[in-house]
Enzyme design. Structure first.
Site, PDB file in Angstrom:
ATOM      1  N   ASN A 102     -20.396  -5.438   2.518  1.00  0.00           N
ATOM      2  CA  ASN A 102     -20.807  -4.152   3.088  1.00  0.00           C
ATOM      3  C   ASN A 102     -22.070  -3.721   2.320  1.00  0.00           C
ATOM      4  OD1 ASN A 102     -20.005  -2.982   0.679  1.00  0.00           O
ATOM      5  ND2 ASN A 102     -18.136  -2.084   1.507  1.00  0.00           N
ATOM      6  N   ASP A 119      -8.241   6.161  10.587  1.00  0.00           N
ATOM      7  CA  ASP A 119      -8.043   5.581   9.249  1.00  0.00           C
ATOM      8  C   ASP A 119      -8.862   4.289   9.182  1.00  0.00           C
ATOM      9  OD1 ASP A 119      -7.141   4.411   6.923  1.00  0.00           O
ATOM     10  OD2 ASP A 119      -5.002   4.535   7.408  1.00  0.00           O
ATOM     11  N   ASP A 126       0.840  -1.207   0.000  1.00  0.00           N
ATOM     12  CA  ASP A 126       0.000   0.000   0.000  1.00  0.00           C
ATOM     13  C   ASP A 126       0.875   1.257   0.000  1.00  0.00           C
ATOM     14  OD1 ASP A 126      -2.127  -1.728   0.160  1.00  0.00           O
ATOM     15  OD2 ASP A 126      -2.635  -1.248   2.244  1.00  0.00           O
ATOM     16  N   GLY A 156     -20.286  -0.262   8.884  1.00  0.00           N
ATOM     17  CA  GLY A 156     -19.376   0.782   9.362  1.00  0.00           C
ATOM     18  C   GLY A 156     -19.721   1.194  10.788  1.00  0.00           C
ATOM     19  N   GLY A 175      -6.508  -9.995   1.257  1.00  0.00           N
ATOM     20  CA  GLY A 175      -6.212 -11.354   1.705  1.00  0.00           C
ATOM     21  C   GLY A 175      -5.152 -11.365   2.787  1.00  0.00           C
ATOM     22  N   ALA A 176      -4.042 -10.679   2.527  1.00  0.00           N
ATOM     23  CA  ALA A 176      -2.940 -10.638   3.498  1.00  0.00           C
ATOM     24  C   ALA A 176      -3.392  -9.986   4.795  1.00  0.00           C
ATOM     25  CB  ALA A 176      -1.757  -9.880   2.893  1.00  0.00           C
ATOM     26  N   ASN A 177      -4.169  -8.902   4.688  1.00  0.00           N
ATOM     27  CA  ASN A 177      -4.654  -8.237   5.910  1.00  0.00           C
ATOM     28  C   ASN A 177      -5.487  -9.211   6.746  1.00  0.00           C
ATOM     29  OD1 ASN A 177      -3.528  -5.945   4.830  1.00  0.00           O
ATOM     30  ND2 ASN A 177      -5.467  -4.990   4.247  1.00  0.00           N
ATOM     31  N   ASP A 203     -11.348  -5.808   6.822  1.00  0.00           N
ATOM     32  CA  ASP A 203     -10.530  -7.040   6.828  1.00  0.00           C
ATOM     33  C   ASP A 203     -10.404  -7.586   8.252  1.00  0.00           C
ATOM     34  OD1 ASP A 203     -10.131  -6.669   4.101  1.00  0.00           O
ATOM     35  OD2 ASP A 203      -8.359  -5.425   4.438  1.00  0.00           O
ATOM     36  N   GLY A 252     -22.325  -0.672  12.892  1.00  0.00           N
ATOM     37  CA  GLY A 252     -22.155  -2.056  13.334  1.00  0.00           C
ATOM     38  C   GLY A 252     -22.396  -3.066  12.228  1.00  0.00           C
TER      39      GLY A 252
HETATM   40  O1  RIB Z   1      -9.015  -3.437   2.692  1.00  0.00           O
HETATM   41  C1  RIB Z   1      -7.877  -2.614   2.631  1.00  0.00           C
HETATM   42  C2  RIB Z   1      -6.986  -3.056   1.517  1.00  0.00           C
HETATM   43  O2  RIB Z   1      -7.620  -2.835   0.290  1.00  0.00           O
HETATM   44  C3  RIB Z   1      -5.682  -2.308   1.424  1.00  0.00           C
HETATM   45  O3  RIB Z   1      -4.667  -2.886   2.221  1.00  0.00           O
HETATM   46  C4  RIB Z   1      -5.373  -2.321  -0.064  1.00  0.00           C
HETATM   47  O4  RIB Z   1      -4.259  -3.068  -0.402  1.00  0.00           O
HETATM   48  C5  RIB Z   1      -6.643  -2.853  -0.727  1.00  0.00           C
HETATM   49  O5  RIB Z   1      -6.500  -4.166  -1.072  1.00  0.00           O
END
Ligand code: RIB
Length: 302
Positions: free
Chosen positions: A183, A243, A14, A219, A42-44, A249, A222
């Protein structure tokens, strides 16, 4: 290879800039200093799951570049199993360009790179899909790979359709989803309704979908749970967001983790709402994801 939550999804680096307000079309504005933070839905979700105390793996693709190496290392540092994070030759890793405005809302452009090369063949014969209690995926990889993941999942299949799919979602996908987590925007596309701007509209749209359980994230309002004949609105704790990147995620990770322990869906959503709210109090995607202890500390600290 048994695991609580296997995530099939994207990895992005990012590029984040804070701005007063997200620019309008054709507008150029000046923002703050650039921050480079590991991300990708995915990683998050895999990192959030691991920080919350569940075992997790990420199945996905990175490029054969420095960004890919960095993203993989960040996952491993957080205890995420990367045995099936494939390197793709001659393709860049995914990146996201993110503007975060003063009230914490954001605007994101993703260049998928290697994420777009994750094929249905890649998710054949992945032991985690057979042994994980929960398999969690999103929409930053091709939709046919999401469908193949659902078909190959033996446990509970959770789909977070983020970002909102641009094409019509095949019914065969919704048929294999056990828990859908959209969402409001994603729900309005899936249910083919107008804008969803109230809890009541979210409930009636969710009731039209064929999935066993639908959890709609709202959001600051809830979440709503529609499961069989049960409907419940779970409010969120009040926070002043710094933020919102990664909050959805973190919500999905907490939900998947809770379900993986056999917790009731409503109890898992109550926890997910708190985790999502706590995530908005810090900046960045993976940099803001809390442990369970930090969720309580952050929410009690205001
Ligand atoms: O949900 C947030 C993510 O959306 C960010 O990390 C960005 O990479 C996008 O995939």
């Amino acid at each position: 290879m048994s695991i609580d939550v296997a995530v099939v999804g994207s990895c992005n680096l990012d590029f984040v800039v804070n701005v007063d307000a997200i620019p309008l079309v054709g507008q150029t504005i000046l923002g703050g200093d650039l921050a480079q933070i590991p991300g990708g839905k995915g990683a998050n979700q895999a990192v959030a799951t691991s920080r919350l105390g569940y075992s997790s793996a990420l199945i996905g693709r990175i490029g054969d570049d420095d960004n890919g190496k960095f993203l993989k290392q960040c996952l491993e540092d957080d205890g995420v199993d990367t045995s099936f994070l494939f390197e793709t030759e001659d393709v860049p890793s995914g990146i996201a360009m993110i503007a975060v405005q003063a009230d914490g809302d954001n605007s994101i452009v993703v260049s998928p790179g290697a994420n777009a090369r994750l094929t249905p063949d890649d998710v054949e014969n992945i032991p985690f899909l057979e042994t994980a209690t929960v398999v969690l995926t999103q929409s930053e990889i091709p939709i046919e790979t999401v469908i193949a993941t659902g078909r190959n999942t033996s446990g509970i299949f959770v789909w977070n359709p983020a970002p909102a799919p641009e094409e019509i979602v095949p019914l065969e996908l919704l048929d294999v989803v056990d828990v859908l987590v959209p969402n409001q925007t994603e729900l309005s596309l899936l249910a083919a309704t107008g804008p969803i701007n109230s809890v009541e509209k979210a409930i009636s749209a969710a009731q039209t979908l064929p999935c066993a359980s639908v959890v709609v994230t709202l959001g600051a309002d809830g979440a709503v749970v529609v499961a069989n004949n049960d409907v419940m609105h779970i409010p969120a704790p009040f926070v002043r967001p710094v933020d919102t990147t990664g909050a959805g995620d973190a919500f999905c990770a907490a939900l998947a983790g809770g379900i993986s322990q056999g917790n009731d869906l409503i109890v898992s959503v109550e926890q997910a709402v708190r985790v999502g709210a706590a995530t908005t109090l810090f900046a960045g995607a993976q940099s803001s994801l809390p442990t369970l202890e930090q969720v309580t500390e952050r929410l009690e600290g205001g």
